[in-house]
Scaffold this motif. Sequence first.
Motif, short mmCIF file in Angstrom:
data_model
loop_
_atom_site.label_atom_id
_atom_site.label_comp_id
_atom_site.label_asym_id
_atom_site.label_seq_id
_atom_site.Cartn_x
_atom_site.Cartn_y
_atom_site.Cartn_z
N TYR A 1 4.29 -12.67 -60.78
CA TYR A 1 3.26 -13.45 -61.46
C TYR A 1 3.84 -14.25 -62.64
O TYR A 1 3.43 -15.39 -62.89
N GLU A 2 4.78 -13.63 -63.34
CA GLU A 2 5.33 -14.30 -64.53
C GLU A 2 6.11 -15.56 -64.13
O GLU A 2 6.02 -16.60 -64.79
N GLN A 3 6.88 -15.43 -63.08
CA GLN A 3 7.64 -16.60 -62.62
C GLN A 3 6.70 -17.70 -62.14
O GLN A 3 6.90 -18.88 -62.44
N ALA A 4 5.67 -17.30 -61.41
CA ALA A 4 4.70 -18.29 -60.92
C ALA A 4 4.01 -18.98 -62.10
O ALA A 4 3.82 -20.21 -62.09
N ALA A 5 3.67 -18.18 -63.11
CA ALA A 5 3.00 -18.75 -64.29
C ALA A 5 3.91 -19.76 -64.99
O ALA A 5 3.46 -20.81 -65.44
N GLY A 6 5.21 -19.43 -65.05
CA GLY A 6 6.16 -20.34 -65.69
C GLY A 6 6.28 -21.65 -64.93
O GLY A 6 6.35 -22.72 -65.52
N ILE A 7 6.28 -21.56 -63.63
CA ILE A 7 6.42 -22.77 -62.80
C ILE A 7 5.17 -23.64 -62.89
O ILE A 7 5.24 -24.86 -62.99
N LEU A 8 4.02 -22.99 -62.88
CA LEU A 8 2.76 -23.75 -62.85
C LEU A 8 2.30 -24.14 -64.26
O LEU A 8 1.41 -24.98 -64.39
N GLY A 9 2.88 -23.51 -65.27
CA GLY A 9 2.46 -23.82 -66.64
C GLY A 9 1.10 -23.24 -66.98
O GLY A 9 0.38 -23.81 -67.80
N TRP A 10 0.76 -22.15 -66.35
CA TRP A 10 -0.52 -21.49 -66.63
C TRP A 10 -0.25 -20.10 -67.21
O TRP A 10 0.81 -19.54 -66.98
N PRO A 11 -1.25 -19.53 -67.88
CA PRO A 11 -1.10 -18.14 -68.32
C PRO A 11 -1.04 -17.20 -67.10
O PRO A 11 -1.57 -17.54 -66.03
N VAL A 12 -0.42 -16.05 -67.30
CA VAL A 12 -0.28 -15.09 -66.20
C VAL A 12 -1.67 -14.67 -65.68
O VAL A 12 -1.87 -14.52 -64.47
N GLY A 13 -2.61 -14.51 -66.59
CA GLY A 13 -3.96 -14.11 -66.17
C GLY A 13 -4.61 -15.14 -65.25
O GLY A 13 -5.35 -14.79 -64.33
N THR A 14 -4.33 -16.40 -65.50
CA THR A 14 -4.88 -17.46 -64.65
C THR A 14 -4.28 -17.37 -63.25
O THR A 14 -4.99 -17.49 -62.25
N VAL A 15 -2.98 -17.16 -63.20
CA VAL A 15 -2.32 -17.01 -61.89
C VAL A 15 -2.92 -15.81 -61.15
O VAL A 15 -3.25 -15.90 -59.96
N SER A 16 -3.07 -14.73 -61.87
CA SER A 16 -3.59 -13.50 -61.26
C SER A 16 -5.00 -13.73 -60.70
O SER A 16 -5.30 -13.36 -59.56
N GLY A 17 -5.84 -14.38 -61.49
CA GLY A 17 -7.22 -14.64 -61.06
C GLY A 17 -7.27 -15.57 -59.85
O GLY A 17 -8.03 -15.34 -58.90
N ARG A 18 -6.46 -16.61 -59.88
CA ARG A 18 -6.48 -17.57 -58.77
C ARG A 18 -5.90 -16.96 -57.50
O ARG A 18 -6.35 -17.24 -56.40
N LEU A 19 -4.91 -16.12 -57.70
CA LEU A 19 -4.33 -15.43 -56.54
C LEU A 19 -5.37 -14.51 -55.91
O LEU A 19 -5.48 -14.42 -54.68
N PHE A 20 -6.11 -13.83 -56.77
CA PHE A 20 -7.16 -12.93 -56.27
C PHE A 20 -8.17 -13.72 -55.43
O PHE A 20 -8.55 -13.33 -54.33
N ARG A 21 -8.59 -14.87 -55.97
CA ARG A 21 -9.57 -15.70 -55.24
C ARG A 21 -8.98 -16.22 -53.94
O ARG A 21 -9.64 -16.23 -52.90
N ALA A 22 -7.73 -16.66 -54.01
CA ALA A 22 -7.07 -17.21 -52.82
C ALA A 22 -6.99 -16.16 -51.72
O ALA A 22 -7.29 -16.42 -50.56
N ARG A 23 -6.60 -14.96 -52.10
CA ARG A 23 -6.46 -13.90 -51.10
C ARG A 23 -7.80 -13.51 -50.51
O ARG A 23 -7.90 -13.18 -49.33
N ARG A 24 -8.83 -13.54 -51.34
CA ARG A 24 -10.17 -13.21 -50.84
C ARG A 24 -10.59 -14.24 -49.79
O ARG A 24 -11.14 -13.91 -48.75
N ILE A 25 -10.31 -15.52 -50.09
CA ILE A 25 -10.66 -16.58 -49.13
C ILE A 25 -9.86 -16.41 -47.85
O ILE A 25 -10.39 -16.48 -46.74
N LEU A 26 -8.56 -16.20 -48.01
CA LEU A 26 -7.70 -16.02 -46.82
C LEU A 26 -8.19 -14.85 -45.97
O LEU A 26 -8.25 -14.93 -44.75
N ARG A 27 -8.54 -13.78 -46.66
CA ARG A 27 -9.01 -12.59 -45.95
C ARG A 27 -10.24 -12.91 -45.12
O ARG A 27 -10.35 -12.53 -43.95
N GLY A 28 -11.17 -13.63 -45.75
CA GLY A 28 -12.41 -13.98 -45.05
C GLY A 28 -12.13 -14.83 -43.82
O GLY A 28 -12.79 -14.71 -42.80
N LEU A 29 -11.12 -15.70 -43.92
CA LEU A 29 -10.80 -16.59 -42.80
C LEU A 29 -9.98 -15.88 -41.73
O LEU A 29 -9.97 -16.31 -40.57
N LEU A 30 -9.29 -14.83 -42.12
CA LEU A 30 -8.37 -14.20 -41.17
C LEU A 30 -8.93 -12.98 -40.47
O LEU A 30 -8.39 -12.56 -39.47
#
Lengths: 175, 138
Positions: free
Chosen positions: A138-167
């Motif tokens: 998460y920390e590396q992703a946050a550094g690359i995207l320029g977002w706080p780690v919490g933002t990455v974590s939250g967006r990842l959670f949402r992304a995975r939930r969407i993926l799960r629903g589709l898969l």
Amino acid sequence: MDINALIEAFSEKAYVAAYRLTGNRADACDLVQETFLRVIKKAELYDSSSDFGGWLHRVLFRVYLNGRRGSARRREVPLEAREGESSPVSALAAGPGESPEKIVENNELRERLAAALGALPPDLRACVVLVDMEGRDYEQAAGILGWPVGTVSGRLFRARRILRGLLEPAVGERI
Amino acid sequence: MICTLVENLLDLYLDGRLVAFQARLVERHLAACPDCATRLASLKKVRQELRDLLTPEPPVDFKAGLKAALLEAGERREVSDEDAYEGAEPVPSFTLAFSLVAFLLFASGSILGPGLPSQSCTDSLNSVCAGNGAVKGE
């Protein structure tokens, strides 16, 4: 190092990330080109003591996100074969020893996975590409995207939930 | 209920982002609950597939095309920079514009004469404007 040497050394890796983000060759090529243009334009911002590949990677993700912010995002089905191209997903025929049923099942999952990725908004997709596809933390992703780690974590959670629903229909069970 | 709780933690468990007691809770539950263990296996499978999604080779002329495009963009920028220099006209600066507005506001007090609030012109008999400019206090 001149720009031709940089292209030789880094463009293919950039293309892989660009393809994962955009889902097709043409947009991936455009994104890599735009990224190199930005790098040339902002060359004075590069800290020569740091890794150029890492900087290029950051620029690529930010170009991708900026390019899609505020505009109607194109809903392209990602990773799909265009005319005259072999599908990278179906080309993933399973390894030796797998039954035909298993191969079909795996290919179906990959097709669905690719389509589900394409349905994600760009910011969520960027998180999935970095963490789930590139295996970064998460920390590396946050550094690359320029977002706080919490933002990455939250967006990842949402992304995975969407993926799960589709898969879920493809996997055949709740995931 | 415990399944719902564990289900929400599985992603973080796979990411290694649970604190020790949470991870132990998940592991204990997984050992006892086949449904949640299956769910974890499915999550792992999806992640593995995500990592294994192949990226096709770039087009054969990818690097050559990239070099040509960057070269062209560089030349275009040089030409446009030259054009911009040749056709450049002096652009009034923001400071100059601000100074001009400030001057006009200041000058308007004198031009318009008494009557502006800035000149303390009121209806009072003590006002400088009273009696059409009559001397105050008469």
